[in-house]
Scaffold this motif. Sequence first.
Motif, PDB file in Angstrom:
ATOM      1  N   PHE A 165       0.791  -1.292   0.070  1.00  0.00           N
ATOM      2  CA  PHE A 165       0.030  -0.049  -0.125  1.00  0.00           C
ATOM      3  C   PHE A 165       0.808   1.162  -0.128  1.00  0.00           C
ATOM      4  CE2 PHE A 165      -2.052   3.309   2.572  1.00  0.00           C
ATOM      5  CZ  PHE A 165      -3.072   3.549   1.652  1.00  0.00           C
ATOM      6  N   VAL A 166       0.767   2.144  -0.933  1.00  0.00           N
ATOM      7  CA  VAL A 166       1.432   3.425  -1.138  1.00  0.00           C
ATOM      8  C   VAL A 166       0.448   4.537  -0.774  1.00  0.00           C
ATOM      9  CG1 VAL A 166       2.613   4.983  -2.642  1.00  0.00           C
ATOM     10  CG2 VAL A 166       2.949   2.344  -2.970  1.00  0.00           C
ATOM     11  N   PRO A 167       0.783   5.190   0.316  1.00  0.00           N
ATOM     12  CA  PRO A 167      -0.104   6.311   1.187  1.00  0.00           C
ATOM     13  C   PRO A 167      -0.002   7.329   0.087  1.00  0.00           C
ATOM     14  CG  PRO A 167       1.307   5.393   2.804  1.00  0.00           C
ATOM     15  CD  PRO A 167       1.660   4.729   1.394  1.00  0.00           C
ATOM     16  N   ALA A 168      -1.185   8.173  -0.169  1.00  0.00           N
ATOM     17  CA  ALA A 168      -1.153   9.232  -0.859  1.00  0.00           C
ATOM     18  C   ALA A 168      -2.075  10.255  -0.349  1.00  0.00           C
ATOM     19  CB  ALA A 168      -1.246   8.928  -2.547  1.00  0.00           C
ATOM     20  N   ILE A 176      -8.934   6.584   3.123  1.00  0.00           N
ATOM     21  CA  ILE A 176      -7.951   5.252   2.841  1.00  0.00           C
ATOM     22  C   ILE A 176      -6.523   5.305   3.348  1.00  0.00           C
ATOM     23  CG2 ILE A 176      -7.083   3.587   1.088  1.00  0.00           C
ATOM     24  CD1 ILE A 176      -9.261   4.510  -0.611  1.00  0.00           C
ATOM     25  N   THR A 177      -6.088   5.141   4.515  1.00  0.00           N
ATOM     26  CA  THR A 177      -4.769   5.191   5.312  1.00  0.00           C
ATOM     27  C   THR A 177      -4.304   4.066   5.484  1.00  0.00           C
ATOM     28  OG1 THR A 177      -5.991   5.518   7.319  1.00  0.00           O
ATOM     29  CG2 THR A 177      -6.054   7.413   6.289  1.00  0.00           C
ATOM     30  N   VAL A 178      -2.995   3.920   6.029  1.00  0.00           N
ATOM     31  CA  VAL A 178      -2.405   2.945   6.706  1.00  0.00           C
ATOM     32  C   VAL A 178      -3.239   2.344   7.783  1.00  0.00           C
ATOM     33  CG1 VAL A 178      -0.255   2.113   7.683  1.00  0.00           C
ATOM     34  CG2 VAL A 178      -0.203   3.802   5.956  1.00  0.00           C
ATOM     35  N   ASP A 179      -3.459   3.126   8.640  1.00  0.00           N
ATOM     36  CA  ASP A 179      -4.297   2.466   9.758  1.00  0.00           C
ATOM     37  C   ASP A 179      -5.593   1.662   9.172  1.00  0.00           C
ATOM     38  OD1 ASP A 179      -2.526   3.104  11.542  1.00  0.00           O
ATOM     39  OD2 ASP A 179      -3.394   4.793  12.292  1.00  0.00           O
ATOM     40  N   GLY A 180      -6.258   2.280   8.377  1.00  0.00           N
ATOM     41  CA  GLY A 180      -7.642   1.807   7.827  1.00  0.00           C
ATOM     42  C   GLY A 180      -7.171   0.529   7.177  1.00  0.00           C
ATOM     43  N   ALA A 200      11.119   2.597  -5.233  1.00  0.00           N
ATOM     44  CA  ALA A 200      12.160   3.122  -6.192  1.00  0.00           C
ATOM     45  C   ALA A 200      12.089   4.607  -6.544  1.00  0.00           C
ATOM     46  CB  ALA A 200      12.131   2.446  -7.475  1.00  0.00           C
ATOM     47  N   GLU A 201      10.930   5.191  -6.146  1.00  0.00           N
ATOM     48  CA  GLU A 201      10.608   6.574  -6.216  1.00  0.00           C
ATOM     49  C   GLU A 201      11.067   7.434  -5.082  1.00  0.00           C
ATOM     50  OE1 GLU A 201       8.441   4.190  -7.157  1.00  0.00           O
ATOM     51  OE2 GLU A 201       8.783   4.140  -9.186  1.00  0.00           O
ATOM     52  N   LYS A 202      11.787   6.697  -4.099  1.00  0.00           N
ATOM     53  CA  LYS A 202      11.916   7.323  -2.969  1.00  0.00           C
ATOM     54  C   LYS A 202      10.912   7.651  -2.004  1.00  0.00           C
ATOM     55  CE  LYS A 202      16.260   6.853  -4.198  1.00  0.00           C
ATOM     56  NZ  LYS A 202      16.900   5.770  -3.953  1.00  0.00           N
ATOM     57  N   GLY A 203       9.732   6.923  -2.235  1.00  0.00           N
ATOM     58  CA  GLY A 203       8.631   7.174  -1.293  1.00  0.00           C
ATOM     59  C   GLY A 203       8.427   6.230  -0.377  1.00  0.00           C
ATOM     60  N   ILE A 204       7.552   5.850   0.395  1.00  0.00           N
ATOM     61  CA  ILE A 204       7.342   4.945   1.411  1.00  0.00           C
ATOM     62  C   ILE A 204       5.981   4.272   0.931  1.00  0.00           C
ATOM     63  CG2 ILE A 204       6.713   4.763   4.002  1.00  0.00           C
ATOM     64  CD1 ILE A 204       9.409   5.631   3.386  1.00  0.00           C
ATOM     65  N   ALA A 205       6.106   2.942   1.210  1.00  0.00           N
ATOM     66  CA  ALA A 205       5.013   1.936   0.890  1.00  0.00           C
ATOM     67  C   ALA A 205       4.975   1.360   2.060  1.00  0.00           C
ATOM     68  CB  ALA A 205       5.486   1.061  -0.273  1.00  0.00           C
TER      69      ALA A 205
END
Length: 205
Positions: A165-168, A176-180, A200-205
Motif C-alpha cells: 500500500f502506497v499512501p497518498a 484510505i490510510t495505513v491504519d485503515g 524506487a521513487e524514494k517514497g514510502i510503501a
Amino acid sequence: MPKVGEESLVAEYLDDYFAECDEHLVSMRRVLLALEPFVEHPPAYQSLLVELFRNLHTIKGLSAMVGVSEAEQLAHQMESTLRGLRKEELALTAETMDALAGGAKTLEEVIAARRVEQPPPDIESVMNQIATAALAPPPIELDDRQHSQLAAELESGARAWQFDFVPALELAERGITVDGIRTRLGEIGQLIHAAPRVTAEKGIA
C-alpha cells in the motif's frame, strides 16, 4: 566502403566476437540454472550474480564495439536488474527469473541472427518484461516467531498474501490510510507482519 583488407579485419574480429559471446552465453545458462533453487529465498547467491553480471557486461561491451545494438541494449537492461538484486533492492522472484531467462534466450537469438546476417528478433517485449520484473518489491523479512507462525498456517491449508500500500494525499482524503488498511486486513485474515519500505521513487510503501 571498407577496403578488402578492412573487410577481412572486420570479419576476423566478428569471429572473435561470436566465439567469446558463445563462452559467456554458455556460462549464463549455467548460472541461471544454479540460481533457480534460490527463488523466493534469502540472497545467498551473490557470487552467482557477480558471474552473471560479468558475462552480461562483457557481451554488452563487445556488442557495442561491433555494432550489435540490440544485444548491447538487452545486456544493459539485464545488468540493471542484476544491480538491484545485488544491492538487495529487488527480490529474486519467479517473475524475475523468467525475465532473466527470457532475456538470455533473446540475447542468444540476437547474436545468432547477426552471425548469419539476418534481421535481429524484436527485443521490445522481453525488455519490457525485464523492466517490469525490476519493479517487484523486495522480500518481506520475518523473525523466527513469524516464520513459524506462517509455516504453521500454510501447513494447515491456509494461503498467504503480500499486500503493498502506497499512501497518498488523495487516498487519505477518501479515508484510505495505513491504519485503515491494517484494520481491514485484520478483519478478513490474520496479519502476520507489516513494515514500511522505501520505493524506487524514494517514497514510502
